[in-house]
Design an enzyme around this catalytic site. Structure first.
Site, short mmCIF file in Angstrom:
data_model
loop_
_atom_site.label_atom_id
_atom_site.label_comp_id
_atom_site.label_asym_id
_atom_site.label_seq_id
_atom_site.Cartn_x
_atom_site.Cartn_y
_atom_site.Cartn_z
N HIS A 238 -2.61 -5.42 -8.98
CA HIS A 238 -3.54 -4.90 -7.97
C HIS A 238 -4.05 -3.50 -8.33
O HIS A 238 -5.03 -3.05 -7.77
CB HIS A 238 -2.83 -4.85 -6.62
CG HIS A 238 -3.58 -5.49 -5.49
ND1 HIS A 238 -4.73 -6.23 -5.63
CD2 HIS A 238 -3.32 -5.48 -4.15
CE1 HIS A 238 -5.14 -6.65 -4.44
NE2 HIS A 238 -4.30 -6.21 -3.52
N ASN B 8 -5.69 -2.30 1.46
CA ASN B 8 -6.40 -2.94 2.57
C ASN B 8 -7.22 -1.98 3.42
O ASN B 8 -8.00 -2.42 4.26
CB ASN B 8 -5.42 -3.71 3.45
CG ASN B 8 -4.77 -4.87 2.71
OD1 ASN B 8 -5.07 -5.12 1.54
ND2 ASN B 8 -3.89 -5.56 3.38
#
Length: 186
Positions: A19, A66
């Site tokens: 990520h 997020n």
């Protein structure tokens, strides 16, 4: 001015994870361009410098993936940045490991960091560089896969992908996105 934002998660726990390929690309760019990315501003680690004669801001949002849009929105509003001068670099499970895909605009797909950015900016017409990390194995949860460290055999592939993404950023700034797409899209 151009803003180059690499997406990732802050902290040593997430260093060198799939990520964080956006952060890894920013780290590579910062070394290549001799720009220290160490100031905290706009909920991000930032560094200022130049690509050719163009001023650039290298950005690593520190909001966790997020909520990446919080940092990006703050920067776009602060600098009154035109959308074509925002370049976002992030991982993509729908591309094979190491493959780059450069686009002038588009949807977030399944990427929560991009969903946050597009939702808060209320637009998706900014350049992005997606770096393929491959699909997770059937037995593995998606969150565990993307926050997992690279396997030994993935490290050279992903290091090369980060290097190519950094070159693509410079190509976009100096010669335009069409040139970068022609040269780097896998």
């Amino acid at each position: 001015m151009f803003v180059i934002a690499g997406l990732g998660n802050p902290g040593t726990k997430y260093a060198d994870t799939r990520h964080n390929i956006g952060f890894i690309t920013i780290d590579y760019l910062s070394q290549k361009l001799n720009i220290s990315v160490n100031k905290i501003k706009h909920k991000a680690l930032i560094g200022e410098g130049y690509v050719g004669t163009e001023k650039v801001l290298l950005v690593k949002p520190q909001t966790y993936m997020n909520l990446s849009g919080e940092s990006i929105l703050d920067i776009v509003e602060y600098y009154k940045l035109p959308m074509e001068n925002l370049i976002v670099i992030y991982d993509d499970i729908d591309l094979a490991k190491g493959v780059l895909r450069i686009r002038p605009k588009g949807s977030a797909g399944s990427h929560n960091g991009m969903k946050s950015i597009i939702y808060l900016l209320q637009r998706d017409d900014f350049p992005r560089i997606r770096i393929g990390i491959g699909k997770q194995p059937d037995y593995m949860d998606l969150a565990d896969y993307v926050t997992g460290k690279f396997a030994k055999d993935e490290i050279p592939i992903m290091a090369e992908a980060a290097k190519k993404a950094a070159e693509a950023v410079q190509e976009i700034i100096l010669k335009g996105i069409a040139s970068a797409m022609n040269k780097y899209n896998g």
